[in-house]
Design a protein around this motif. Structure first.
Motif, PDB file in Angstrom:
ATOM      1  N   ASP A  33     -41.433 -26.706  -1.433  1.00 47.28           N
ATOM      2  CA  ASP A  33     -41.669 -26.859  -2.865  1.00 47.28           C
ATOM      3  C   ASP A  33     -40.598 -27.761  -3.476  1.00 47.28           C
ATOM      4  OD1 ASP A  33     -43.594 -25.028  -2.321  1.00 47.28           O
ATOM      5  OD2 ASP A  33     -42.772 -23.412  -3.545  1.00 47.28           O
ATOM      6  N   ALA A  49     -45.040 -32.963  -8.263  1.00 50.53           N
ATOM      7  CA  ALA A  49     -44.621 -31.602  -7.943  1.00 50.53           C
ATOM      8  C   ALA A  49     -45.459 -31.017  -6.826  1.00 50.53           C
ATOM      9  CB  ALA A  49     -44.709 -30.715  -9.181  1.00 50.53           C
ATOM     10  N   ARG A  50     -44.824 -30.149  -6.028  1.00 47.10           N
ATOM     11  CA  ARG A  50     -45.483 -29.414  -4.954  1.00 47.10           C
ATOM     12  C   ARG A  50     -45.037 -27.961  -5.024  1.00 47.10           C
ATOM     13  NH1 ARG A  50     -48.181 -29.997   0.225  1.00 47.10           N
ATOM     14  NH2 ARG A  50     -48.594 -27.841   0.761  1.00 47.10           N
ATOM     15  N   PHE A  51     -46.017 -27.042  -5.086  1.00 45.76           N
ATOM     16  CA  PHE A  51     -45.676 -25.627  -5.185  1.00 45.76           C
ATOM     17  C   PHE A  51     -46.631 -24.774  -4.363  1.00 45.76           C
ATOM     18  CE2 PHE A  51     -43.901 -27.201  -9.235  1.00 45.76           C
ATOM     19  CZ  PHE A  51     -42.606 -26.735  -9.080  1.00 45.76           C
ATOM     20  N   HIS A  52     -46.115 -23.627  -3.991  1.00 38.86           N
ATOM     21  CA  HIS A  52     -46.918 -22.535  -3.428  1.00 38.86           C
ATOM     22  C   HIS A  52     -46.686 -21.315  -4.308  1.00 38.86           C
ATOM     23  CE1 HIS A  52     -46.370 -25.245   0.004  1.00 38.86           C
ATOM     24  NE2 HIS A  52     -47.510 -24.757   0.472  1.00 38.86           N
ATOM     25  N   ASN A  54     -46.707 -18.715  -7.513  1.00 39.18           N
ATOM     26  CA  ASN A  54     -46.435 -18.880  -8.940  1.00 39.18           C
ATOM     27  C   ASN A  54     -45.245 -19.812  -9.133  1.00 39.18           C
ATOM     28  OD1 ASN A  54     -48.488 -17.094  -9.760  1.00 39.18           O
ATOM     29  ND2 ASN A  54     -47.142 -15.340  -9.397  1.00 39.18           N
ATOM     30  N   ALA A  55     -45.449 -20.866  -9.897  1.00 40.45           N
ATOM     31  CA  ALA A  55     -44.405 -21.865 -10.071  1.00 40.45           C
ATOM     32  C   ALA A  55     -43.662 -21.708 -11.390  1.00 40.45           C
ATOM     33  CB  ALA A  55     -45.009 -23.269  -9.974  1.00 40.45           C
ATOM     34  N   GLN A  74     -55.099 -25.974  -8.940  1.00 43.38           N
ATOM     35  CA  GLN A  74     -54.086 -25.783  -9.973  1.00 43.38           C
ATOM     36  C   GLN A  74     -54.593 -24.728 -10.946  1.00 43.38           C
ATOM     37  OE1 GLN A  74     -52.918 -29.529 -11.522  1.00 43.38           O
ATOM     38  NE2 GLN A  74     -51.254 -28.750 -12.792  1.00 43.38           N
ATOM     39  N   ALA A 102     -49.476 -22.254 -11.446  1.00 44.31           N
ATOM     40  CA  ALA A 102     -49.423 -21.669 -10.110  1.00 44.31           C
ATOM     41  C   ALA A 102     -50.399 -22.394  -9.193  1.00 44.31           C
ATOM     42  CB  ALA A 102     -49.763 -20.176 -10.163  1.00 44.31           C
ATOM     43  N   ILE A 292     -34.781 -27.075  -7.050  1.00 46.48           N
ATOM     44  CA  ILE A 292     -36.029 -27.695  -6.588  1.00 46.48           C
ATOM     45  C   ILE A 292     -36.138 -29.161  -6.962  1.00 46.48           C
ATOM     46  CG2 ILE A 292     -37.255 -25.495  -6.676  1.00 46.48           C
ATOM     47  CD1 ILE A 292     -38.541 -26.396  -9.272  1.00 46.48           C
TER      48      ILE A 292
END
Length: 300
Positions: A33, A49-52, A54-55, A74, A102, A292
């Motif tokens: 992330d 942005a890159r997330f797994h 809940n961001a 998203q 998230a 991050i």
């Protein structure tokens, strides 16, 4: 790392002007992330942005947030409803609207956003109207999508004045079209008063700015100024001031200054005061943001 790639994921096929799809097939690894922020340009912010999972917790911006979902689903709560955006969709967030963020699946989420000051949108119509409100934050609008591709394709390149002007014009036209109507007209005197208030808040963002000071600067009483300011700037004078302080503090943090020093330099009472406002505005703590954040080295 290849140009226009993020943490091992090739984005060229989906973001290239005229490109459609293909990103899902290009994802081979599960990158970490993170958020990559392009160098500031023309008063706008562009991120990838890159997330797994809940961001971001619920927060709000004082800008239009316009973006493209590139990979995954998203998900976010917006105006009391849970929203879902699949790869290829356009995201439109109105200034001062509460939302979270998230990834909707275990595959994670990749997206790019541009954050446009409301004044840029209203300037397309000569600042004669209020701001367009788009009721649906998830769109399949090809004209907006193409404009976003043009400005988000290469975060390493600084867009020229001509490119930025063209993209802002196309995005504003798309927002007004999706809104279905022009905003209420502002009088020249009201517009001038709001811009004077904006300039004072920017020049003195680290100071305590009183309602009396704004009244003296603009010639409007505090309640009329609040109404006109929101129509043109999309938020209140208070939140506009806080956002300018947060931007100043973020620049200090990015340059290596400590949390307490950055908070004091930006005009916050203390580090705790700064952290509360940071989390309320960006959905994460300043410490997490530093963790991050991907430094923009120009080598991507």
């Amino acid at each position: 790392m290849q140009r226009n790639s993020f943490l091992g994921v090739n984005l060229n096929v989906d973001l290239a002007p005229g490109g459609r799809g293909g990103l899902e097939r290009s994802c081979q690894a599960r990158p970490a992330d993170g958020i990559r922020v392009a160098d500031p340009s023309h008063g706008v912010e562009r991120i990838e942005a890159r997330f797994h999972g809940n961001a971001f917790s619920p927060h709000r911006h004082d800008t239009y947030g316009l973006g493209l979902t590139l990979h995954g689903v998203q998900t976010f709560h917006y105006r009391g409803v849970e929203r879902f955006s699949n790869a290829g969709n356009v995201i439109v967030l109105h200034p001062d609207e509460l939302h979270d963020g998230a990834a909707g699946t275990e595959d994670g989420l990749i997206y790019r956003m541009i954050y446009l000051p409301p004044a840029l949108i209203s300037a397309v119509n000569g600042d004669q109207t209020g701001l367009p409100f788009v009721p649906d934050p998830v769109l399949a609008d090809e004209e907006i999508r193409q404009a976003l591709r043009d400005i988000l394709y290469d975060l390493d390149e600084q867009p020229s004045d001509l490119i930025m002007d063209d993209v802002v014009m196309r995005l504003a036209a798309g927002l007004f079209r999706q809104a279905g109507a022009l905003g209420k007209r502002l009088t020249p005197s009201a517009r001038s008063a709001v811009l004077r208030a904006r300039d004072l808040l920017e020049d003195r963002c680290a100071d305590l700015v009183s309602s009396k000071a704004l009244e003296a600067e603009t010639g409007l009483d505090r309640y009329e100024l609040a109404r006109q300011f929101r129509r043109l700037m999309g938020t209140s004078p208070h939140r506009y001031l806080v956002m300018r302080r947060l931007e100043r503090a973020k620049r200090s943090l990015a340059e290596g200054q400590g949390l307490a020093a950055a908070a004091a330099d930006a005009g916050f009472a203390d580090q705790a005061h700064f952290t509360r406002h940071f989390r309320k505005t960006f959905g994460i703590t300043p410490g997490h943001w530093l963790t991050i954040r991907i430094p923009n080295t120009g080598e991507c």
